[in-house]
Motif scaffolding. Structure first.
Motif, PDB file in Angstrom:
ATOM      1  N   GLY A   1     -31.222  51.573  18.051  1.00 56.18           N
ATOM      2  CA  GLY A   1     -30.586  52.823  17.624  1.00 56.18           C
ATOM      3  C   GLY A   1     -29.423  53.212  18.500  1.00 56.18           C
ATOM      4  N   GLU A   2     -29.649  53.289  19.789  1.00 61.20           N
ATOM      5  CA  GLU A   2     -28.567  53.667  20.687  1.00 61.20           C
ATOM      6  C   GLU A   2     -28.753  52.946  22.006  1.00 61.20           C
ATOM      7  OE1 GLU A   2     -28.743  57.578  22.291  1.00 61.20           O
ATOM      8  OE2 GLU A   2     -30.899  57.702  22.082  1.00 61.20           O
ATOM      9  N   ILE A   3     -27.633  52.786  22.685  1.00 59.46           N
ATOM     10  CA  ILE A   3     -27.688  52.232  24.026  1.00 59.46           C
ATOM     11  C   ILE A   3     -27.885  53.431  24.944  1.00 59.46           C
ATOM     12  CG2 ILE A   3     -26.365  51.099  25.824  1.00 59.46           C
ATOM     13  CD1 ILE A   3     -25.051  49.493  23.527  1.00 59.46           C
TER      14      ILE A   3
ATOM     15  N   SER B   1     -33.103  29.823  23.668  1.00 58.11           N
ATOM     16  CA  SER B   1     -32.568  30.943  22.888  1.00 58.11           C
ATOM     17  C   SER B   1     -33.486  32.145  23.004  1.00 58.11           C
ATOM     18  CB  SER B   1     -32.399  30.551  21.420  1.00 58.11           C
ATOM     19  OG  SER B   1     -33.668  30.435  20.821  1.00 58.11           O
ATOM     20  N   VAL B   2     -32.894  33.285  22.800  1.00 56.82           N
ATOM     21  CA  VAL B   2     -33.616  34.544  22.825  1.00 56.82           C
ATOM     22  C   VAL B   2     -33.280  35.260  21.527  1.00 56.82           C
ATOM     23  CG1 VAL B   2     -33.949  36.721  24.013  1.00 56.82           C
ATOM     24  CG2 VAL B   2     -33.365  34.690  25.325  1.00 56.82           C
ATOM     25  N   THR B   3     -34.302  35.718  20.807  1.00 53.08           N
ATOM     26  CA  THR B   3     -34.081  36.465  19.574  1.00 53.08           C
ATOM     27  C   THR B   3     -34.830  37.792  19.675  1.00 53.08           C
ATOM     28  OG1 THR B   3     -34.270  34.329  18.510  1.00 53.08           O
ATOM     29  CG2 THR B   3     -34.039  36.247  17.064  1.00 53.08           C
ATOM     30  N   PRO B   4     -34.176  38.930  19.477  1.00 55.49           N
ATOM     31  CA  PRO B   4     -32.736  39.109  19.287  1.00 55.49           C
ATOM     32  C   PRO B   4     -31.963  38.729  20.554  1.00 55.49           C
ATOM     33  CG  PRO B   4     -33.789  41.214  19.679  1.00 55.49           C
ATOM     34  CD  PRO B   4     -34.884  40.211  19.536  1.00 55.49           C
ATOM     35  N   ALA B   5     -30.668  38.506  20.380  1.00 54.48           N
ATOM     36  CA  ALA B   5     -29.862  38.054  21.511  1.00 54.48           C
ATOM     37  C   ALA B   5     -29.882  39.077  22.641  1.00 54.48           C
ATOM     38  CB  ALA B   5     -28.432  37.814  21.051  1.00 54.48           C
ATOM     39  N   ASP B   6     -29.801  38.555  23.848  1.00 55.04           N
ATOM     40  CA  ASP B   6     -29.766  39.417  25.029  1.00 55.04           C
ATOM     41  C   ASP B   6     -28.622  40.422  24.893  1.00 55.04           C
ATOM     42  OD1 ASP B   6     -30.266  40.428  27.464  1.00 55.04           O
ATOM     43  OD2 ASP B   6     -29.551  38.700  28.607  1.00 55.04           O
ATOM     44  N   GLY B   7     -28.930  41.685  25.135  1.00 54.20           N
ATOM     45  CA  GLY B   7     -27.892  42.714  25.104  1.00 54.20           C
ATOM     46  C   GLY B   7     -27.613  43.274  23.719  1.00 54.20           C
ATOM     47  N   SER B   8     -28.397  42.854  22.693  1.00 61.11           N
ATOM     48  CA  SER B   8     -28.035  43.290  21.347  1.00 61.11           C
ATOM     49  C   SER B   8     -28.464  44.730  21.072  1.00 61.11           C
ATOM     50  CB  SER B   8     -28.617  42.342  20.299  1.00 61.11           C
ATOM     51  OG  SER B   8     -30.003  42.202  20.488  1.00 61.11           O
ATOM     52  N   LEU B   9     -27.731  45.349  20.160  1.00 62.96           N
ATOM     53  CA  LEU B   9     -28.020  46.710  19.711  1.00 62.96           C
ATOM     54  C   LEU B   9     -28.510  46.604  18.277  1.00 62.96           C
ATOM     55  CD1 LEU B   9     -27.883  49.796  19.892  1.00 62.96           C
ATOM     56  CD2 LEU B   9     -25.497  49.655  19.246  1.00 62.96           C
ATOM     57  N   LEU B  10     -29.754  47.046  18.043  1.00 61.36           N
ATOM     58  CA  LEU B  10     -30.357  46.887  16.720  1.00 61.36           C
ATOM     59  C   LEU B  10     -30.514  48.243  16.061  1.00 61.36           C
ATOM     60  CD1 LEU B  10     -33.181  44.636  18.146  1.00 61.36           C
ATOM     61  CD2 LEU B  10     -31.134  43.810  16.990  1.00 61.36           C
ATOM     62  N   GLN B  11     -30.469  48.244  14.740  1.00 61.99           N
ATOM     63  CA  GLN B  11     -30.684  49.498  14.010  1.00 61.99           C
ATOM     64  C   GLN B  11     -32.160  49.869  14.008  1.00 61.99           C
ATOM     65  OE1 GLN B  11     -28.391  51.741  12.949  1.00 61.99           O
ATOM     66  NE2 GLN B  11     -27.161  50.334  14.167  1.00 61.99           N
TER      67      GLN B  11
END
Lengths: 525, 169
Positions: A126-128, A40-50
């Motif tokens: 914040g943004e991609i 597992s990877v945390t945060p998930a691969d490809g995630s967008l975080l605030q």
């Protein structure tokens, strides 16, 4: 197992044998278990975080030791974090100073069996990067930015232009209201700078007390432009009877517009910057003269001078305005119906109205006013008042251009978003891969599989590996899903963190027991 | 960093063929001779327990008989060979092309072996590697050991044997 070992070793020269056995004895004992698998990877691969996480966690089914752990930021800067990550079944990669945008973590670890396991994951804060989506609560900030820009521009144009007009016409007509306008512009200018910084950094109003937004904004072309504009305002306030200072203020203000903003940034700059400069000079002459003229109508000398010079100013104003509009609209009529185009259309409509009023003044009222007709003087004052109001509305409209990319930019952006293609081939399969848009950031991959005769080929699974070895980006692995509508394969949530040439490896599972691997590369903007 | 790299290189040199992979106990086989294939399954699919193991028998390995295993259902898929093989003077034109051990439960923590035997055709090229693609199925996941590229860094290489010169009958 021993037999396997022995036959391997016998092929190696006996001289090396002792050394190898030595290494074996030291390292062999823990090496008998299965190789490590990333679980597992945390945060998930490809995630967008605030907000940026404190750490990234890679969990394996057994202990691994990091060989190389690199974090590549949105600007391409690389941090080597290998030394900060102790070996364990769960690697904890501490993060510090994570900026907005997409980051890629590229890792290479080794498990006890000595098998190096490479991989990469992407996360965004914040943004991609590449797709700036304005947030819902930016409305208030945008309104504040527009208001500050409008007050700054209108105040300084009317105030500085008015001071220059006073110096030229003579007298003190409208002196106080001009000073008030200038002061309003001078107050609004730094406010605008700070708000611009908030917008650039994506911060809330509360951050205005910190230096970050101010420094960020001062670092853009707005920094020197606003400094020039404020200097112009101060010179205008201090000009009094000194004509030279008022002229200098006018030139500085026109310069300040020329060095920032959409129009001055358009290419060719050797053309656009002088055009903006002339446009502003002519504008300052025209708008600036309105209030002093209205106040000094009875002293006919000013009006006579203004009337004789205004055709030159208007020619400059419209000539430069036309040239800039043509450059800004760009080659594609399809883009003219943008927000930018709408503001331009409204501006042209209001200018037509303004010109009608000015024409009425010029050809119907100027004669009687110069002849001393009191009724004509009162009427002209009302018309000039309407002209000032109209000018303010026009300036308010143009302050809205702050938020609208000009059509030329839209056309340019469209070129960059053209898809990128790659053709991969290994008997018996050909694969056409397209990335749409063909640039870094979020994109979508479509894969069509055919045989050599271009007939579609069925597959059980398609996996795409992407890497950029020269940038130190290890393999990103994405599984494609079958699209029954097109019969092809697609990866909708592909995120390419960096532009450049990507190495491709496509694994195609043709049947349960048959897998074929295609290799190639694809260039993205 | 350099030390780590050296260690990993040393490991990589020694550890190939890696023990992490599904592999065959005997890495070499004689052409034209019988071969007892012992497939070693060192782990599950990630954490998951192995429930089914499918082995493909490619053309060139004939007269195949798998060994039953307690706790597993054994099935074979038979079909026609592309050409006839000689079994002590008898022509063999069809046989096992896939072996399936299913219904089992091999937790990731445990190790097991799966056995079958057969004969390599006499005309197979000496020095080449003969691959037996294997698909390991777990609850909701699978590992497909079907990569026959021979790439040392392949994530899921198919188990294979190197063919060597056999004795003439």
């Amino acid at each position: 197992m021993l037999g396997l070992l022995r036959s391997g070793l016998f092929r190696i020269g006996t001289l090396h044998l002792a050394a190898l056995v030595g290494v074996l004895l030291v390292l062999w004992a823990p090496a008998l278990q299965a190789h490590a698998v990333l679980q597992s990877v945390t945060p998930a691969d490809g995630s967008l975080l605030q907000t940026a996480p404190d750490a990234l966690r890679l969990r394996f089914n057994e202990a691994v030791r990091p060989l190389s752990i690199r974090l590549i930021g949105p600007n391409g800067a690389v941090q080597d974090l290998t030394a900060q990550v102790p070996g364990a079944a769960e690697l904890v990669i501490p993060l510090e100073g994570i900026t907005q945008g997409s980051h890629v973590l590229s890792w290479r670890v080794v498990s006890d069996d000595g098998h190096p396991i490479p991989g990469a994951m992407v996360f965004s804060v914040g943004e991609i990067t590449g797709a700036t989506a304005p947030e819902a609560d930016d409305g208030t900030l945008y309104l504040a930015i527009w208001l500050a820009r409008f007050v700054m521009v209108a105040g300084l144009i009317v105030g500085v232009g008015g001071a220059a007009a006073l110096a030229w016409i003579g007298g003190k007509g409208g002196h106080r209201s001009l000073r008030l306008m200038t002061i309003a512009g001078l107050v609004a200018a730094p406010v605008y700078l700070g708000l611009h910084g908030l917008d650039a950094l994506g911060l809330g109003f509360a951050a205005l007390v910190s230096p970050a937004p101010w420094l960020a904004a001062a670092g853009t072309s707005f920094g020197p432009a606003i400094a020039l504009a404020m200097l112009a305002g101060l010179l205008a306030l201090g000009s009094g009877r000194l004509r030279g200072l008022a002229w200098a203020a006018m030139v500085l203000l026109a310069l300040s517009f020329a060095i920032s903003g959409h129009a001055g940034a358009a290419t060719p700059r050797w053309l656009t910057r002088p055009m903006v400069f002339l446009h502003l000079l002519a504008l300052l002459f025209w708008i600036g003269a309105l209030i002093p003229l209205a106040a000094t109508l009875r002293r006919s000398e000013g009006l006579r001078r203004f009337s004789s010079r205004i055709p030159v100013a208007l020619t400059l104003l419209f000539g430069s305005g036309l040239a800039l509009a043509m450059i800004q609209l760009g080659p594609k009529p399809a883009h003219w119906q943008s927000a930018y185009g709408a503001i331009l259309a409204a501006k042209l409509g209001l200018i037509a109205l303004l010109l009608a009023l000015a024409g009425w003044n010029r050809w119907r009222l100027t004669g009687p006013v110069l002849a001393g007709d009191d009724e004509a003087v009162a009427r002209m004052r009302r018309v000039i008042g309407a002209e000032v109001l109209l000018s303010l509305v026009i300036l308010g409209l143009t302050a809205g251009w702050r938020f609208t990319p000009p059509p030329r930019a839209l056309a340019a952006a469209e070129q960059i978003t053209a898809p990128a293609f790659a053709h991969l081939h290994a008997d018996p399969v050909m694969a056409m891969l397209s990335l749409d848009p063909g640039r870094s950031g979020p994109t979508r991959a479509e894969i069509d599989l055919t045989d050599a005769e271009m007939a579609p080929i069925e597959a059980l699974a398609v996996t795409l590996h992407l890497s950029q070895p020269d940038q130190g980006v290890e393999r990103l692995t994405r599984s494609a899903s079958h699209d029954p509508a097109t019969g092809g394969w697609r990866i909708d949530d592909l995120l390419l963190p960096l532009p450049g040439l990507w190495q491709l490896e496509m694994e195609i599972r043709l049947t349960r027991f048959k897998m074929i691997r295609l290799q190639g590369e694809i260039a993205v903007e | 960093m350099i030390r780590n790299t050296l260690i990993s290189l040393a490991f990589a040199a020694i550890a190939a063929p890696a023990f992490a992979h599904v592999s065959l106990e005997q890495p070499e086989a004689k052409v034209g001779a019988t071969y007892k294939a012992v497939l070693r399954v060192p782990h599950g699919c990630g954490d998951l327990a192995t429930q089914t193991l499918r082995v493909q028998i490619p053309e060139g390995f004939f007269n195949v008989k798998p060994m039953p295993k307690a706790g597993w259902v054994l099935e074979t898929v038979k079909g026609k060979y592309a050409k006839a093989y000689d079994k002590h003077g008898t022509e063999v034109t069809e046989g096992v092309q896939e072996i399936v051990w299913s219904g089992g439960d091999l937790p990731n923590e445990f190790y097991d072996e799966f056995t079958f035997r057969g004969s390599f055709a006499g005309d197979l090229p000496v020095g080449s590697t003969f691959y037996f693609p294997v698909v390991q199925e777990c609850a909701g996941a699978q590992e497909a050991w079907i990569d026959t590229s021979g790439d040392e860094n392949a994530e899921l290489p198919a188990p294979g044997v190197v063919l060597i010169e056999g004795k003439a009958h």
